[in-house]
Design an enzyme around this catalytic site. Structure first.
Site, PDB file in Angstrom:
ATOM      1  N   HIS A 120      35.052  34.435  44.821  1.00  0.00           N
ATOM      2  CA  HIS A 120      35.682  34.236  43.522  1.00  0.00           C
ATOM      3  C   HIS A 120      34.671  34.453  42.407  1.00  0.00           C
ATOM      4  O   HIS A 120      33.469  34.597  42.644  1.00  0.00           O
ATOM      5  CB  HIS A 120      36.249  32.814  43.420  1.00  0.00           C
ATOM      6  CG  HIS A 120      35.176  31.765  43.455  1.00  0.00           C
ATOM      7  ND1 HIS A 120      34.647  31.301  44.640  1.00  0.00           N
ATOM      8  CD2 HIS A 120      34.497  31.132  42.456  1.00  0.00           C
ATOM      9  CE1 HIS A 120      33.696  30.422  44.377  1.00  0.00           C
ATOM     10  NE2 HIS A 120      33.582  30.300  43.061  1.00  0.00           N
ATOM     11  N   HIS A 204      29.342  36.961  38.149  1.00  0.00           N
ATOM     12  CA  HIS A 204      28.841  37.251  39.500  1.00  0.00           C
ATOM     13  C   HIS A 204      29.840  36.726  40.534  1.00  0.00           C
ATOM     14  O   HIS A 204      30.734  35.938  40.220  1.00  0.00           O
ATOM     15  CB  HIS A 204      27.488  36.581  39.730  1.00  0.00           C
ATOM     16  CG  HIS A 204      27.597  35.085  39.894  1.00  0.00           C
ATOM     17  ND1 HIS A 204      27.757  34.224  38.824  1.00  0.00           N
ATOM     18  CD2 HIS A 204      27.610  34.308  41.006  1.00  0.00           C
ATOM     19  CE1 HIS A 204      27.841  32.988  39.266  1.00  0.00           C
ATOM     20  NE2 HIS A 204      27.769  33.009  40.593  1.00  0.00           N
TER      21      HIS A 204
END
Length: 294
Positions: A120, A204
């Site tokens: 995620h 990220h």
């Protein structure tokens, strides 16, 4: 010669004619059994208080609910409010997660990979939210999702955190129009609501974590691109076996705005002359009270 009954031979009076042989009265015992009948009080024991269901004691009020020995009332301790670790984030499409899982397969066994279905992007991390306040976060997610439209996101190269010394996190960078703006909007709104976001947003996807020495992989580059059209409020917790954090979606919010989120105000241009090196903030790797890293 007629023999007398056994009772007379032993010097005991004979039982009255017609008396029952069974122990019918409380405290009577069957022949050869020295224990009192079931339900009968012990010899010398008081029956006072037995109707109240508590054990017997020498102090009045002992063993009664809400009463201490000596008759002093007991004050119940207030229940502790549950505090949750939550974050707003974006899920990855299955095709993108599958591609990243292939890269994870190159890691040594010392690395602990993030499960494919739990990869995620974190937008705003909130380490201590009282359970009763979660409704405020749902309202915020609904409101910002109505303002922000779908975003086109792209994966880039891999990196380590920390970048020097022994790393403990391996991640892949990403970028997308409106992504940083949406994270900044969340940070500002959450601050107003009394939920300060921990750490600075760095786009990220965490791929793996480790605690001991492990070799680094050479940098990997990805070119996957997709449209993110849904926002998630996620609860993160560490299971009892502590094999790694588990992410449980609390609410989903569809991005229905006309365009990706725009910045609240223009950012001043950089004066360093060099692009900032992306890094992963420590807030994304919360620690348990015993010091074990999620």
């Amino acid at each position: 010669m007629t023999r007398p009954p056994a009772e007379k031979r032993a010097g005991k009076p004979a039982a009255p004619r017609g008396a029952s042989d069974s122990a019918s009265a409380p405290g009577n015992t069957a022949p050869g059994n020295t224990a009192p009948a079931r339900g009968a009080p012990r010899r010398g024991a008081s029956t006072k208080g037995a109707a109240e269901g508590g054990q017997l004691g020498k102090h009045p009020g002992k063993n009664k609910p809400g009463v201490k020995a000596g008759g002093k009332p007991v004050t119940a301790a207030p229940a502790r409010e549950r505090v949750l670790r939550l974050f707003f984030g974006l899920a990855l499409p299955e095709a993108v997660s599958a591609e990243l899982a292939q890269a994870q397969a190159k890691l040594s066994s010392n690395w602990r990979k993030v499960e494919e279905d739990q990869l995620h992007i974190t937008l705003a991390y909130l380490p201590g939210v009282p359970e009763a306040e979660v409704a405020k976060l749902r309202e915020l997610g609904t409101r910002l999702a109505a303002e922000a439209g779908p975003m086109t996101l792209r994966l880039r190269g891999t990196g380590y955190h920390p970048n020097v010394g022994t790393p403990r996190v391996w991640f892949v960078k990403l970028e997308g129009e409106g992504l940083a703006e949406l994270a900044a909007r969340f940070a500002a709104e959450l601050e107003t609501l009394g939920f300060p976001v921990e750490g600075k947003f760095q786009p990220h996807v965490t791929l793996a974590r480790k605690k001991g020495p492990a070799p680094r992989l050479p940098p990997l580059n990805f070119t996957q691109e997709w449209e993110a059209a849904q926002l998630h409020l996620i609860h993160t917790f560490l299971p009892r076996d502590k094999t790694g954090p588990v992410y449980d979606t609390v609410s989903r919010f569809r991005l229905t705005g006309a365009a990706p989120m725009r910045p609240l105000s223009p950012e001043p241009p950089s004066t360093s002359g060099a692009p900032e090196t992306p890094s992963v903030p420590d807030h994304h790797f919360p620690e348990e009270p015993d010091g074990k890293v999620e």
